[in-house]
Design a protein around this motif. Structure first.
Motif, short mmCIF file in Angstrom:
data_model
loop_
_atom_site.label_atom_id
_atom_site.label_comp_id
_atom_site.label_asym_id
_atom_site.label_seq_id
_atom_site.Cartn_x
_atom_site.Cartn_y
_atom_site.Cartn_z
N ALA A 123 0.76 -1.19 0.04
CA ALA A 123 -0.03 0.21 0.03
C ALA A 123 0.90 1.30 0.15
O ALA A 123 0.69 2.26 -0.66
CB ALA A 123 -1.14 -0.09 1.24
N THR A 124 2.00 1.10 0.63
CA THR A 124 2.86 2.36 0.81
C THR A 124 3.54 2.60 -0.81
O THR A 124 3.79 3.66 -1.03
CB THR A 124 4.20 2.23 1.62
OG1 THR A 124 3.25 2.03 3.03
CG2 THR A 124 4.88 3.41 1.77
N GLU A 126 2.27 1.76 -3.52
CA GLU A 126 1.14 2.25 -4.41
C GLU A 126 0.90 3.79 -4.05
O GLU A 126 0.88 4.45 -5.08
CB GLU A 126 -0.22 1.50 -4.11
CG GLU A 126 -0.24 -0.25 -4.67
CD GLU A 126 -0.01 -0.12 -6.23
OE1 GLU A 126 -0.19 0.87 -6.90
OE2 GLU A 126 -0.11 -1.17 -6.59
N THR A 127 1.25 4.08 -2.87
CA THR A 127 0.89 5.54 -2.55
C THR A 127 2.23 6.36 -3.35
O THR A 127 1.65 7.59 -3.98
CB THR A 127 1.02 5.82 -1.20
OG1 THR A 127 -0.24 5.12 -0.43
CG2 THR A 127 0.68 7.15 -0.74
N ALA A 139 -5.14 10.92 -7.62
CA ALA A 139 -4.90 10.04 -6.67
C ALA A 139 -5.75 10.05 -5.45
O ALA A 139 -6.11 9.13 -4.82
CB ALA A 139 -3.21 10.27 -6.04
N GLU A 140 -6.26 11.22 -5.31
CA GLU A 140 -7.11 11.45 -3.94
C GLU A 140 -8.53 10.57 -4.45
O GLU A 140 -9.51 10.45 -3.59
CB GLU A 140 -7.44 12.85 -4.10
CG GLU A 140 -7.73 13.31 -2.52
CD GLU A 140 -6.81 12.81 -1.63
OE1 GLU A 140 -7.09 12.06 -0.76
OE2 GLU A 140 -5.59 13.50 -1.64
N GLN A 141 -8.77 10.33 -5.79
CA GLN A 141 -9.99 9.47 -6.07
C GLN A 141 -9.74 8.03 -5.92
O GLN A 141 -10.38 7.17 -6.32
CB GLN A 141 -10.42 9.75 -7.54
CG GLN A 141 -10.56 11.18 -7.70
CD GLN A 141 -11.80 11.71 -6.89
OE1 GLN A 141 -12.77 11.07 -6.72
NE2 GLN A 141 -11.71 13.00 -6.43
N GLY A 142 -8.41 7.78 -5.25
CA GLY A 142 -8.24 6.32 -5.22
C GLY A 142 -7.62 5.44 -6.49
O GLY A 142 -7.54 3.98 -6.44
N VAL A 143 -7.24 6.12 -7.71
CA VAL A 143 -6.76 5.48 -8.77
C VAL A 143 -5.37 5.16 -8.57
O VAL A 143 -4.54 5.94 -7.74
CB VAL A 143 -7.11 6.24 -10.13
CG1 VAL A 143 -8.36 6.53 -10.55
CG2 VAL A 143 -6.07 7.49 -10.07
N THR A 144 -4.97 4.21 -9.46
CA THR A 144 -3.21 3.81 -9.40
C THR A 144 -2.96 3.95 -10.75
O THR A 144 -3.75 3.78 -11.73
CB THR A 144 -3.18 2.23 -8.69
OG1 THR A 144 -3.83 1.55 -9.66
CG2 THR A 144 -3.38 2.36 -7.31
N SER A 147 -4.26 0.98 -12.71
CA SER A 147 -5.48 0.95 -12.86
C SER A 147 -5.79 2.21 -14.24
O SER A 147 -6.72 1.91 -14.98
CB SER A 147 -6.63 1.45 -11.70
OG SER A 147 -6.24 2.59 -11.38
N VAL A 201 -5.65 -7.90 -11.71
CA VAL A 201 -5.30 -7.25 -10.75
C VAL A 201 -5.85 -5.78 -10.74
O VAL A 201 -6.26 -5.15 -9.56
CB VAL A 201 -3.78 -6.81 -11.00
CG1 VAL A 201 -2.85 -5.83 -10.32
CG2 VAL A 201 -2.86 -7.97 -10.89
N ALA A 202 -6.14 -5.26 -11.80
CA ALA A 202 -6.99 -4.05 -12.05
C ALA A 202 -7.54 -4.46 -13.60
O ALA A 202 -7.08 -4.17 -14.51
CB ALA A 202 -6.03 -2.90 -12.22
#
Lengths: 389, 131
Positions: A123-124, A126-127, A139-144, A147, A201-202
Motif C-alpha cells: 500500500a505504501t 502504491e501511494t 490519486a485522491e480518487q483512489g486510482v493507481t 488502474s 489485478v486491475a
C-alpha cells in the motif's frame, strides 16, 4: 554540441534484495561500470554524478541522493544531483548527464539509476507510485497507475475490437527473453493459456500482464569524444537524446490513447540521430503492461494505430522481428525497477550493440532505441544509441 | 492531516465546480489558474450537471494507503455531459453492471479514511443512472 559516448555499464540483478541497502546496490553497479574503463580512466576523473530515482523519499526513506551516493562512492566534492521524473527518472538523469558532456562542462560523468522498494508494504509503494498522477484529482480518487493503464487497455479493446488476451504476446515475449538473462527476476516462460487464466489485478489487466516492483541499480558512464577515443573498442555513441511532457492528468488529454510525449521525444531523438523508425534494430520501452508497450510502439511511429497487438502476435517484437522488444525481459520479466528502468534499458541495449546478448541477441544490431515513461506517459525520454564500429 | 488541502477543494468535490470559456463555451474541470498567455477573465466559474457516461473503467485490487480496506473497487474515466473527462470511483453497482457508454450520475460519498486522528474525506463518485 559535442558528441557523447557511453563507455561503461553495470547493473545488479533485479530482485527483492532484502539483505542489501540502496547504497550497496548503487555501488555494485558503479564499480562494475568503472571496471570496464579501468585502467585507462580512473574513478577520480568522474566529474559529475546524476542519480535517477523515483521513490527514494517515500519508499526508501532517503532523499538528497546526489550527495548521499557521491559521498558513499568516495567522490564527495564533485557535482552530484538526483533527477526525479517518476518512472522516467533514469532517462531524465541520463539526459542531464548527456547535456553536461555535450556542453563541454564535464568529460566523464556517471549516471546511476537506483530504486529500493522492498522495505515497504504494497500500500505504501502504491501511494508512492500514485504521486506521479495529479494528487488532488487522480490519486485522491483512489486510482493507481496500474488502474489507469487498465482503463486505457479497456478503451483500446473497445475502440479496435480486441479481446484482453490479444495482449498476451507482450508478456510471453518478455518472459521468453528473461529466461536467458541471469539478472532477471522471473526466469521462466509463460504461455497464452496461462495468461487467459491469470487472476485480475486491475481489470482487464491480470497478474501476468502487470510488472512487479523490485530493487536494483544500473549505471552508465558517459564520456566526451577524447576520452571515448582511448576506449574506442567499447564505446557506443549517444546519437539522440530528448525529453518531452504531456498533460499530467489522463483526463486532461484530448486523445488518451495517444502518448503525445512519447511521440514528441521519439521524433526529436530520431531526428538528432538522423535515423528513421525503420533504421532501429532493437528497442527498449516502458512495458509494465502490454498496453503500455502497444501505445508507445504506435505513438513513436513503429506500427500503425490499432495494430500493435497484431504486430506482436505476428512475431514483430521477438528478437527476429522488425521491432525486437524486451530482449532482457522488459519491465515485466526482468523486473520493474521504477525510476531506475531507464538506465537498465540502456545497459541492455549496449549489450545488444556489443553483440553480448546471448540467446536474445538481435543479429547485426547497430541502432538502438530506448524510451522510458513517467506516470501514464506524462514524461517521455528517448535515447538513440549507435555503434559506429 | 491535510485539513486545508481538502477544505479548499470543496467546490470541486461537492458541487463539481469547473470553468466555462466566455467566448467558446468550452467547459473544463477542475477549475485551474490561467495558463501562460491566457487571460484569467476568459474563464468563468460554472457548476457541472453531474451527468455523463463511462469512457472506461477498471476494478482494482491493489490500492494505496487510505483505500486498501475498500478493495476491490471500480474506478472510471467519466465523460461528462458538458465535455470534459473526470477521474472518479463508481459506486452502487456490481462489476457486471459496468460497460463503456453506460450513463452515470454524480453522488457524494466518502472517498477515504485517513485514520483515527485524520479526516473522513468526502467527494464525488458516480453511479449508474437507474433506468
Amino acid at each position: 554540441m559535442k558528441n557523447v559516448y557511453i563507455v561503461g555499464t553495470g547493473a545488479t540483478p533485479v530482485a527483492e534484495h532484502y539483505t542489501r541497502t540502496l547504497t550497496d546496490l548503487a555501488l555494485e553497479a558503479l564499480r562494475a561500470a568503472v571496471a570496464e574503463v579501468t585502467p585507462v580512466v580512473a574513478p577520480g576523473n568522474i566529474g559529475a554524478l546524476y542519480v535517477g530515482n523515483a521513490l527514494g523519499d517515500i519508499v526508501a526513506g532517503q532523499a538528497h541522493l546526489g550527495a548521499f551516493l557521491a559521498s558513499a562512492a568516495g567522490l564527495a566534492g564533485i557535482e552530484a544531483v538526483r533527477v526525479e521524473a517518476a518512472g522516467a527518472s533514469g532517462g531524465a538523469a541520463l539526459r542531464q548527464a548527456a547535456l553536461a558532456v555535450a556542453s563541454g562542462a564535464h568529460d566523464l560523468v556517471a549516471v546511476i539509476g537506483v530504486e529500493k522498494v522492498t522495505d515497504k508494504l504494497d500500500a505504501t509503494v502504491e501511494t508512492g507510485l500514485a504521486l506521479a498522477t495529479d494528487s488532488d484529482f487522480e490519486a485522491e480518487q483512489g486510482v493507481t497507475l496500474t488502474s489507469q493503464w487498465a482503463m486505457l487497455m479497456r478503451r483500446y479493446m473497445h475502440t479496435y475490437g480486441y479481446p484482453a488476451e490479444a495482449f498476451a504476446p507482450f508478456p510471453v515475449n518478455a518472459h521468453t527473453n528473461a529466461a536467458a538473462n541471469r539478472g532477471a527476476m522471473y526466469r521462466f516462460s509463460i504461455n497464452p493459456d496461462k495468461y487467459k487464466k491469470a487472476g485480475q489485478v486491475a481489470s482487464p489487466l491480470n497478474m501476468l500482464d502487470c510488472s512487479s516492483l523490485a530493487d536494483g541499480a544500473a549505471v552508465v558512464l558517459l564520456a566526451s569524444e577524447s576520452v571515448a577515443r582511448e576506449l574506442k573498442s567499447r564505446s557506443v555513441r549517444l546519437a539522440g537524446s530528448a525529453l518531452a511532457t504531456d498533460r499530467l492528468a489522463l483526463h486532461d488529454r484530448r486523445d488518451p490513447l495517444w502518448l503525445d510525449a512519447a511521440q514528441q521525444s521519439a521524433a526529436s531523438a530520431l531526428k538528432q540521430a538522423g535515423v528513421a523508425p525503420d533504421d532501429v534494430d532493437v528497442l527498449e520501452l516502458t512495458d509494465p503492461h502490454g498496453i503500455t508497450a502497444a501505445l508507445a510502439l504506435e505513438s513513436c511511429g513503429f506500427v500503425e494505430r490499432g495494430s500493435a497487438p497484431r504486430h506482436a502476435a505476428d512475431g514483430g517484437i521477438a528478437p527476429g522481428g522488425t521491432t525486437p522488444l524486451a530482449t532482457a525481459g522488459g519491465y515485466k520479466a526482468r523486473g520493474d525497477v521504477g525510476g531506475a528502468g531507464g538506465i537498465y534499458q540502456v545497459v541492455e541495449l549496449i549489450r545488444q550493440l556489443r553483440g553480448e546478448a546471448g540467446a536474445a541477441q538481435v543479429t547485426d544490431a547497430r541502432v538502438a532505441f530506448a524510451q522510458c515513461l513517467g506516470g501514464v506517459g506524462a514524461t517521455a525520454v528517448t535515447h538513440i544509441l549507435v555503434n559506429d564500429a | 492531516m491535510d485539513l486545508a488541502k481538502h477544505w479548499r477543494q470543496k467546490g470541486a468535490r461537492y458541487r463539481l465546480e469547473g470553468q466555462r470559456h466566455r467566448t467558446t463555451g468550452e467547459v473544463r474541470f477542475p477549475a485551474r489558474p490561467a495558463a501562460l498567455g491566457d487571460d484569467p477573465a476568459t474563464w468563468e466559474p460554472c457548476t457541472l450537471s453531474g451527468k455523463g457516461e463511462i469512457y472506461s473503467f477498471s476494478v482494482l485490487r491493489q490500492a494505496p494507503e487510505g483505500f486498501d480496506q475498500a478493495t476491490p473497487y471500480p474506478v472510471a474515466l467519466v465523460k461528462l455531459a458538458e465535455g470534459p473527462l473526470v477521474t472518479a470511483q463508481l459506486t452502487d453497482c456490481a462489476e457486471a453492471d459496468l460497460a463503456i457508454g453506460r450513463p452515470v450520475e454524480m453522488v457524494t460519498r466518502r472517498l477515504k479514511d485517513t485514520g483515527e486522528d485524520g479526516l473522513l474525506v468526502y467527494g464525488y463518485k458516480f453511479r449508474p443512472v437507474l433506468q
